[in-house]
Design a protein around this motif. Structure first.
Motif, PDB file in Angstrom:
ATOM      1  N   TRP A 134      -6.624  20.538  -3.287  1.00  0.00           N
ATOM      2  CA  TRP A 134      -8.170  21.048  -4.246  1.00  0.00           C
ATOM      3  C   TRP A 134      -8.160  20.092  -5.502  1.00  0.00           C
ATOM      4  CZ3 TRP A 134     -11.574  24.319  -3.011  1.00  0.00           C
ATOM      5  CH2 TRP A 134     -12.407  25.132  -4.004  1.00  0.00           C
ATOM      6  N   GLY A 135      -7.053  19.856  -6.044  1.00  0.00           N
ATOM      7  CA  GLY A 135      -6.946  18.845  -7.313  1.00  0.00           C
ATOM      8  C   GLY A 135      -6.713  17.581  -7.067  1.00  0.00           C
ATOM      9  N   PHE A 136      -6.296  17.094  -5.866  1.00  0.00           N
ATOM     10  CA  PHE A 136      -6.018  15.800  -5.404  1.00  0.00           C
ATOM     11  C   PHE A 136      -4.568  15.428  -5.920  1.00  0.00           C
ATOM     12  CE2 PHE A 136      -6.777  11.275  -5.523  1.00  0.00           C
ATOM     13  CZ  PHE A 136      -6.819  10.922  -4.004  1.00  0.00           C
ATOM     14  N   GLY A 137      -3.755  16.090  -6.179  1.00  0.00           N
ATOM     15  CA  GLY A 137      -2.435  16.115  -6.888  1.00  0.00           C
ATOM     16  C   GLY A 137      -2.451  15.619  -8.215  1.00  0.00           C
ATOM     17  N   ARG A 138      -3.384  15.997  -8.971  1.00  0.00           N
ATOM     18  CA  ARG A 138      -3.541  15.592 -10.426  1.00  0.00           C
ATOM     19  C   ARG A 138      -3.176  16.696 -11.273  1.00  0.00           C
ATOM     20  NH1 ARG A 138      -8.135  11.283  -9.390  1.00  0.00           N
ATOM     21  NH2 ARG A 138      -6.908   9.218  -8.951  1.00  0.00           N
ATOM     22  N   ARG A 139      -2.790  17.780 -10.870  1.00  0.00           N
ATOM     23  CA  ARG A 139      -2.448  18.733 -11.567  1.00  0.00           C
ATOM     24  C   ARG A 139      -0.949  19.218 -11.661  1.00  0.00           C
ATOM     25  NH1 ARG A 139      -6.964  23.454  -9.406  1.00  0.00           N
ATOM     26  NH2 ARG A 139      -5.573  22.885  -7.546  1.00  0.00           N
ATOM     27  N   ASN A 140      -0.263  19.486 -12.822  1.00  0.00           N
ATOM     28  CA  ASN A 140       0.874  19.933 -12.651  1.00  0.00           C
ATOM     29  C   ASN A 140       1.319  21.128 -12.280  1.00  0.00           C
ATOM     30  OD1 ASN A 140       1.487  17.538 -14.149  1.00  0.00           O
ATOM     31  ND2 ASN A 140       1.651  18.396 -16.141  1.00  0.00           N
ATOM     32  N   ILE A 141       2.242  21.130 -11.136  1.00  0.00           N
ATOM     33  CA  ILE A 141       2.578  22.375 -10.735  1.00  0.00           C
ATOM     34  C   ILE A 141       4.035  22.838 -10.955  1.00  0.00           C
ATOM     35  CG2 ILE A 141       2.775  23.661  -8.361  1.00  0.00           C
ATOM     36  CD1 ILE A 141       0.409  22.074  -7.277  1.00  0.00           C
ATOM     37  N   ALA A 166       1.058  -1.170  -0.083  1.00  0.00           N
ATOM     38  CA  ALA A 166       0.075  -0.010   0.075  1.00  0.00           C
ATOM     39  C   ALA A 166       0.832   1.155  -0.085  1.00  0.00           C
ATOM     40  CB  ALA A 166      -1.056  -0.181   1.151  1.00  0.00           C
ATOM     41  N   ASN A 167       0.492   2.130  -0.759  1.00  0.00           N
ATOM     42  CA  ASN A 167       1.176   3.600  -0.715  1.00  0.00           C
ATOM     43  C   ASN A 167       0.288   4.461   0.108  1.00  0.00           C
ATOM     44  OD1 ASN A 167       2.666   1.806  -3.090  1.00  0.00           O
ATOM     45  ND2 ASN A 167       0.769   2.376  -4.255  1.00  0.00           N
ATOM     46  N   ILE A 168       0.869   5.059   0.990  1.00  0.00           N
ATOM     47  CA  ILE A 168       0.097   5.921   1.935  1.00  0.00           C
ATOM     48  C   ILE A 168       0.219   7.523   1.519  1.00  0.00           C
ATOM     49  CG2 ILE A 168      -0.553   6.157   4.162  1.00  0.00           C
ATOM     50  CD1 ILE A 168      -0.881   3.342   3.347  1.00  0.00           C
ATOM     51  N   ALA A 169      -0.726   8.242   1.401  1.00  0.00           N
ATOM     52  CA  ALA A 169      -0.526   9.658   1.250  1.00  0.00           C
ATOM     53  C   ALA A 169      -0.137  10.428   2.200  1.00  0.00           C
ATOM     54  CB  ALA A 169      -2.122  10.069   0.849  1.00  0.00           C
ATOM     55  N   CYS A 170       0.965  11.397   2.229  1.00  0.00           N
ATOM     56  CA  CYS A 170       1.805  11.985   3.059  1.00  0.00           C
ATOM     57  C   CYS A 170       1.225  13.199   3.405  1.00  0.00           C
ATOM     58  CB  CYS A 170       3.117  11.961   2.673  1.00  0.00           C
ATOM     59  SG  CYS A 170       3.658  10.326   2.131  1.00  0.00           S
ATOM     60  N   GLY A 171       0.163  13.940   3.077  1.00  0.00           N
ATOM     61  CA  GLY A 171      -0.436  14.982   3.781  1.00  0.00           C
ATOM     62  C   GLY A 171      -0.459  16.092   2.783  1.00  0.00           C
ATOM     63  N   MET A 172      -0.107  16.075   1.441  1.00  0.00           N
ATOM     64  CA  MET A 172       0.089  17.028   0.544  1.00  0.00           C
ATOM     65  C   MET A 172      -0.934  16.883  -0.202  1.00  0.00           C
ATOM     66  SD  MET A 172       2.614  19.133   0.927  1.00  0.00           S
ATOM     67  CE  MET A 172       4.280  19.365   1.517  1.00  0.00           C
ATOM     68  N   HIS A 173      -1.249  15.967  -1.092  1.00  0.00           N
ATOM     69  CA  HIS A 173      -2.267  15.833  -2.025  1.00  0.00           C
ATOM     70  C   HIS A 173      -3.456  15.334  -1.370  1.00  0.00           C
ATOM     71  CE1 HIS A 173      -1.272  11.580  -2.472  1.00  0.00           C
ATOM     72  NE2 HIS A 173      -2.458  11.237  -2.763  1.00  0.00           N
ATOM     73  N   ALA A 174      -3.434  14.470  -0.081  1.00  0.00           N
ATOM     74  CA  ALA A 174      -4.445  14.009   0.651  1.00  0.00           C
ATOM     75  C   ALA A 174      -3.547  13.510   1.878  1.00  0.00           C
ATOM     76  CB  ALA A 174      -5.126  12.655  -0.255  1.00  0.00           C
ATOM     77  N   GLY A 175      -4.475  12.948   2.809  1.00  0.00           N
ATOM     78  CA  GLY A 175      -3.745  12.456   4.128  1.00  0.00           C
ATOM     79  C   GLY A 175      -3.643  13.662   5.128  1.00  0.00           C
ATOM     80  N   ASP A 176      -3.398  12.788   6.428  1.00  0.00           N
ATOM     81  CA  ASP A 176      -3.222  13.794   7.532  1.00  0.00           C
ATOM     82  C   ASP A 176      -2.703  12.747   8.409  1.00  0.00           C
ATOM     83  OD1 ASP A 176      -5.290  12.556   9.161  1.00  0.00           O
ATOM     84  OD2 ASP A 176      -6.850  14.018   8.231  1.00  0.00           O
ATOM     85  N   PRO A 177      -1.958  13.185   9.733  1.00  0.00           N
ATOM     86  CA  PRO A 177      -1.254  12.508  10.691  1.00  0.00           C
ATOM     87  C   PRO A 177      -2.171  11.388  11.019  1.00  0.00           C
ATOM     88  CG  PRO A 177      -0.642  14.672  11.081  1.00  0.00           C
ATOM     89  CD  PRO A 177      -1.689  14.760   9.983  1.00  0.00           C
ATOM     90  N   VAL A 216       8.938   3.817  -1.862  1.00  0.00           N
ATOM     91  CA  VAL A 216       8.285   5.177  -2.102  1.00  0.00           C
ATOM     92  C   VAL A 216       7.669   5.252  -3.548  1.00  0.00           C
ATOM     93  CG1 VAL A 216       8.739   7.618  -2.458  1.00  0.00           C
ATOM     94  CG2 VAL A 216      10.049   6.277  -0.922  1.00  0.00           C
ATOM     95  N   LYS A 217       6.659   5.753  -3.916  1.00  0.00           N
ATOM     96  CA  LYS A 217       5.749   5.711  -5.050  1.00  0.00           C
ATOM     97  C   LYS A 217       5.384   7.028  -5.250  1.00  0.00           C
ATOM     98  CE  LYS A 217       1.589   4.185  -7.710  1.00  0.00           C
ATOM     99  NZ  LYS A 217       0.468   3.480  -7.546  1.00  0.00           N
ATOM    100  N   ALA A 218       5.769   7.951  -6.292  1.00  0.00           N
ATOM    101  CA  ALA A 218       5.116   9.209  -6.435  1.00  0.00           C
ATOM    102  C   ALA A 218       3.615   9.215  -7.013  1.00  0.00           C
ATOM    103  CB  ALA A 218       5.909   9.869  -7.417  1.00  0.00           C
ATOM    104  N   HIS A 219       2.937  10.307  -6.700  1.00  0.00           N
ATOM    105  CA  HIS A 219       1.703  10.223  -6.976  1.00  0.00           C
ATOM    106  C   HIS A 219       1.069  11.156  -8.049  1.00  0.00           C
ATOM    107  CE1 HIS A 219      -2.754  11.019  -6.152  1.00  0.00           C
ATOM    108  NE2 HIS A 219      -2.569  12.094  -6.314  1.00  0.00           N
ATOM    109  N   GLY A 220       0.110  10.608  -8.956  1.00  0.00           N
ATOM    110  CA  GLY A 220      -0.685  11.594  -9.696  1.00  0.00           C
ATOM    111  C   GLY A 220       0.350  12.091 -10.663  1.00  0.00           C
TER     112      GLY A 220
END
Length: 254
Positions: free
Chosen positions: A71-78, A33-44, A110-114
């Motif tokens: 807001w974009g669930f990490g699916r927008r290029n920044i 399982a790859n667990i979101a780290c609080g940036m695109h989703a997730g919290d402590p 480690v696996k990068a998201h979106g």
């Protein structure tokens, strides 16, 4: 020698009172399982809870860093610089290490998201930045990379351990990239169709593109996204189909 493959899913992708997907059900099916780290989703709280459930179910865990884009669930290029991406990824790996250790189940990959993950496949500078962050924080962590991308090649050149991932529920272009989610057919919702396709790809050691082209690649892990309505059914059907064909499900570190 029997054939085995890892089955993974991205999870812990709620935030506060909001939940995304049925993580507990998915953790009864997948092997990592790859667990979101609080940036695109997730919290402590979500991170600690998801790590603890994964430990109880014997599922290996990894960090799933993404762009800071709730807001974009990490699916927008920044347009971050390479240095900024390195520090964003290092920050998120550190958060995952802390919360997974707190839960008694330390991360192993480690696996990068979106959007960030897609860029690691297609943009060499982004791939290098993500790998630099992994190597700087903990070079023993495995890079789970999108098949046929820059990150996979660069990770091996840097001496990092690497595993190649294909997607069960996403279509591929003839260049080997994921079809953009805005395009028809980009996301595969039919569980039986996804399962049959996955079995073929694992046995052939290749991805199948949207036009039927076959592109050879290592297949170490299969991702089923957890945020679609049929995610649990797709994951369960894929696992059953693989096992029925004599392909065992096992984390890629075993």
């Amino acid at each position: 020698m029997s054939l085995s493959v890892d089955l993974n899913s991205d999870m812990g992708e709620g935030f506060g009172a909001y939940r995304m997907g049925d993580d507990e059900a998915m953790l009864s099916i997948v092997s990592s399982a790859n667990i979101a780290c609080g940036m695109h989703a997730g919290d402590p709280d979500i991170m600690a809870s998801t790590f603890a459930i994964a430990k109880a179910k014997g599922v290996a865990v990894g960090a799933h860093p993404g762009f800071p884009d709730l807001w974009g669930f990490g699916r927008r290029n920044i347009p971050f610089s390479a240095g900024e991406i390195e520090r964003l990824v290092a920050y998120q790996i550190g958060a995952a290490q802390a919360l997974s250790t707190y839960a008694g189940h330390p991360i192993t990959h480690v696996k990068a998201h979106g959007a960030l993950g897609n860029l690691t496949q297609q943009d060499e500078s982004v791939a290098q930045a993500v790998n630099n962050a992994i190597k700087a924080v903990d070079p023993k962590l495995v890079c789970l990379t999108i098949a046929l991308g820059h990150q996979e090649r660069l990770a091996r050149e840097m001496g990092l351990e690497c595993r190649s991932e294909i997607f069960a529920d996403r279509a591929y272009t003839d260049e080997g990239f994921l079809v953009h989610r805005s395009k028809p057919g980009a996301v595969i919702h039919d569980a039986d169709a996804a399962a049959a396709r996955v079995v073929r790809m694992v046995k052939n050691g290749a991805i199948e593109t949207i036009t039927g082209r076959v592109i050879v690649t290592p297949v170490d892990s299969i991702c089923v996204h957890s945020d679609t309505p049929s995610a649990v059914d797709i994951a369960r059907t894929i696992r059953a189909a693989l096992e029925a064909d004599g392909i065992a499900i096992a984390n890629f570190l075993r």
